[in-house]
Design a protein around this motif. Structure first.
Motif, PDB file in Angstrom:
ATOM      1  N   ASP A  52       4.716  -2.078   0.398  1.00 30.80           N
ATOM      2  CA  ASP A  52       5.020  -1.195  -0.728  1.00 30.80           C
ATOM      3  C   ASP A  52       4.318  -1.677  -1.994  1.00 30.80           C
ATOM      4  N   GLU A  53       3.268  -0.983  -2.361  1.00 31.12           N
ATOM      5  CA  GLU A  53       2.499  -1.311  -3.573  1.00 31.12           C
ATOM      6  C   GLU A  53       2.135  -2.791  -3.646  1.00 31.12           C
ATOM      7  N   SER A  75       9.324   4.224  -1.912  1.00 32.23           N
ATOM      8  CA  SER A  75      10.064   2.964  -1.737  1.00 32.23           C
ATOM      9  C   SER A  75      11.377   3.211  -1.001  1.00 32.23           C
ATOM     10  N   GLN A  90       7.963  -3.883  -3.069  1.00 33.34           N
ATOM     11  CA  GLN A  90       7.302  -3.535  -4.332  1.00 33.34           C
ATOM     12  C   GLN A  90       7.712  -4.546  -5.404  1.00 33.34           C
TER      13      GLN A  90
HETATM   14 MG   LIG Z   1       8.107   2.649  -5.191  1.00 30.38          MG
END
Ligand SMILES: [Mg+2]
Ligand SMILES: Nc1ncnc2c1ncn2[C@@H]1O[C@H](COP(=O)(O)OP(=O)(O)OP(=O)(O)O)[C@@H](O)[C@H]1O
Lengths: 264, 414
Positions: free
Chosen positions: A178-179, A49, A93
């Motif tokens: 991100d995720e 991240s 995220q």
């Molecule tokens: Mg992360």
């Protein structure tokens, strides 16, 4: 899709960054060409991240060394908004809730900021409504979410869909997700992955940060990178992800130890 | 009058003496009131930091202001809302002259004015407050209206003034189940002092929504007292939006004479530069089962100063009162100052009184999220500020709402 002659969109060289006094990125190297899909995996806390936020220009992170070039331009000297306007997109995220700011207006203002950069005309509220209704289909999202405040009270999965809706509107050239798969139920994962596939083309590139093979079953990566202790430790094809799924990350520790011994 | 207010000669202020000395002799319907106000101003000190209620609010701007009666100015406003009745009012001549009043709205008779004037101020405990006495001394007319039982009226009062003193005095009686939406604009277009005193009496079951939009400038001051008296089952909302005044002092005050009424207070004040905005609110429940919902917001930039003091009085008779007060401030500069203080005086034991105060700055993560979508830093900050203000703006009556876009408020504030 790997084409060795495709133009380089993003070139990260020996990138170092810290937050407050803590060094987190310790020499990241990564080259992304048009048409490619990259996956970055790695343990919690390995710096994934952080890398994405440094690329997007988050003020909490200080770059202490290295370079990032986006289509030949020094990305690191641009404000976050300028990076977004020229086509760098970060799917968070943890998308931020902004009470009191209407999602629809937020989407319209940001879409117009990107369009202005591309020399396209500004969309008025009516024209934008048409566009957003069409793009909602990419993530099969209920238009009711447009009338709410940005991400306010959205479930985890709804926030992630809202991120991909933004990506669909902004049409970035480099999308860092991100995720995006975390918090999605099985159907939503399929829908979101379908959306990402639909938006990927020969001129843009996607960087997926994920922990799980199931996302990579739906979006086939051209490259898989393993991040550890602030750098990319190993790069391979999609089979590397399968290997990680089976072996876990213990071998990473051994390689890191070996690296440390080498340096010493 | 408390002993501490006895005036040492110097504190009275030469500017005030000078102004009082050159006023024309008291005359007209308000002559006795004028006499009284002038007398009071001569005998009391100008409030200063030594007075608890004025601790943070420096009135020295007043001595620099032109105080000759202000001429009316034209406010740039959209056309009145459909069905609304708009009056231009500068405190001087009779604003009703030449107007046919809409159904449900009537002028009060001289007898009714004599009887009603000052009643609510006294009930709300502010008839001797300095800003009120200032209005007493200066106001030449009172705009006195009744909303008749069960009627619904939408009224717009527009008071834009050129240089000088504008003194506005308003008296409203809402009969049983009468409903009034009152949008009020007070705008300074040049240096000057703007004094506003509003008294409203709400009979049983009446409903009032009052939205004051007060737009000033650095060399203008606003002193506003809005007092309401509520019978049971009445519903009153007082909202005020102030921006731009070098000095603004607002005193919204509500008294539920027998409890069992609903009071909503909303305030938003924006200060920038060296400006001061000060709201001192007061709510008293004189009977059981009253409700209060209060939200006060402030945005302080530059070296601006925002003061909020929210008094709530719940005596023994006011059992089962339910009162909530929240003060939220947005601090946009480290040189701005915010002083906020609840002042709850609760004697009854079976009550719910919640209060809270927060001071925050713009959130880095919210700003970054907006910027990461291509929205410029300034525009992002503007969106977040608007979101902050919107919570108060959206509760204004429709016309008042349409008069204060955030763009306008920020333009005036800076
Ligand atoms: Mg992360
Ligand atoms: N703002 C911050 N302040 C302090 N520490 C930080 C900050 N941001 C990141 N870190 C630290 O940097 C390290 C890397 O964090 P990062 O969020 O990049 O990890 P990640 O690889 O994304 O992990 P995950 O898989 O859990 O999302 C962690 O140890 C984290 O605690």
């Amino acid at each position: 899709m790997i084409r060795p002659d495709a133009p380089v969109l993003l070139e990260i060289r020996d990138l170092h960054a810290r937050v407050e006094d803590k060094a987190i990125l310790k020499g990241v190297n990564l080259t992304i060409r048009a048409g490619e899909i990259h996956a970055v995996m790695g343990r919690n806390g390995s710096g994934k991240s952080t890398l994405s936020k440094v690329l997007a220009g988050h003020p909490a992170y200080t770059v202490t060394g290295g370079s990032v070039t986006y289509r030949g331009e020094n990305l690191l000297e641009l404000d976050p908004e300028q990076r977004a306007r020229i086509g760098v997109f970060l799917g968070f995220q943890y998308p931020v809730e902004i009470p009191g700011v209407s999602n629809l207006e937020f989407l319209r203002v940001s879409t117009n900021a990107r369009r202005a950069e591309k020399g396209e005309e500004e969309l008025d509220t009516f024209a934008f409504e048409d566009l957003v209704r069409e793009r909602l289909k990419v993530v099969q999202m209920d238009p009711a979410f447009l009338d709410r405040s940005v991400n306010e009270g959205f479930s985890g999965g709804e926030k992630k869909r809202n991120e991909i809706l933004q990506m669909a509107l902004l049409e970035p050239l480099v999308a860092i997700l991100d995720e995006t798969d975390s918090g999605l139920d099985i159907d939503a994962l399929r829908i979101v992955a379908g959306g990402v596939n639909q938006l990927a083309n020969a001129d843009n590139a996607t960087l997926l940060i994920t922990h799980y093979q199931r996302l990579l079953d739906a979006i086939t990566p051209d490259y898989v990178h393993v991040m550890a202790a602030g750098r990319i430790l190993r790069t391979g094809g999609k089979e590397l992800a399968l290997e990680l799924e089976q072996r876990g990350y213990d071998w990473v520790d051994q390689e890191l130890a070996a690296l440390a011994a080498e340096v010493a | 009058m408390s002993a501490s207010l006895a005036a040492p000669a110097a504190a009275k202020g030469a500017w005030l003496e000078g102004w009082l000395a050159q006023l024309p002799a008291a005359c007209g319907e308000l002559a006795p009131v004028q006499e009284r106000g002038r007398q009071a101003l001569r005998q009391t000190a100008i409030p200063s930091a030594r007075h608890e209620d004025w601790r943070f609010t420096d009135l020295s701007l007043l001595q620099t202001l032109p105080l000759a009666p202000a001429a009316a100015a034209t406010a740039a406003l959209p056309a009145p809302e459909a069905g609304a009745f708009r009056l231009h009012w500068n405190g001087g001549s009779d604003p009703l002259a030449g107007h046919a009043l809409p159904a449900g709205l009537q002028r009060l008779s001289a007898g009714e004015i004599a009887q009603g004037l000052g009643h609510t101020l006294a009930a709300a405990g502010c008839q001797q407050h300095w800003p009120v006495e200032l209005n007493h001394a200066a106001a030449e007319h009172v705009l006195a209206l009744r909303v008749t039982s069960r009627s619904q009226v939408s009224l717009e009062l527009v008071s834009a003034a050129a240089e000088g003193l504008q003194a506005l005095r308003l008296l409203l009686l809402l009969e049983e189940k009468a409903e009034l939406d009152l949008s009020q604009l007070v705008e300074a277009q040049a240096a000057g002092l703007h004094s506003l005193v509003v008294e409203v009496h709400l009979a049983r079951g009446a409903r009032l929504s009052h939205g004051l939009v007060a737009l000033g400038q650095a060399d203008a001051a606003l002193m506003a007292n809005m007092a309401i008296e509520q019978e049971p089952e009445s519903n009153a909302q007082l909202s005020s939006i102030t921006s731009g005044w070098g000095l603004a002092r607002l005193e919204p005050r509500a008294v539920q004479v027998d409890g069992a009424a609903h009071t909503t207070l909303r305030g938003l004040q924006l200060v920038d530069g060296q400006r001061i905005a000060d709201t001192h609110s007061f709510v008293e429940f004189k009977g059981p089962e009253g409700q209060l919902d209060q939200l006060h917001k402030a945005v302080a930039a530059g070296q601006g100063r925002s003061v909020f003091n929210g008094a709530v009085r719940v005596p023994r008779a006011a059992q089962r009162t339910n009162a909530a007060q929240l003060s939220r401030s947005l601090l946009l500069s480290d040189r701005a100052r915010i002083d906020t203080k609840p002042e709850l005086e609760i004697v009854a034991d079976d009550v719910k009184c919640a209060h809270g105060a927060t001071v925050s700055s713009l959130q880095t993560d919210e700003l970054f999220y907006l910027q990461s979508r291509g929205i410029g830093a300034d525009q992002a900050a503007g969106l977040l500020q608007r979101a902050f203000c919107e919570e108060v703006l959206r509760d204004l009556p429709a016309a008042a709402r349409s008069w204060c876009s955030l763009e306008r408020l920020l333009e005036v504030a800076a």
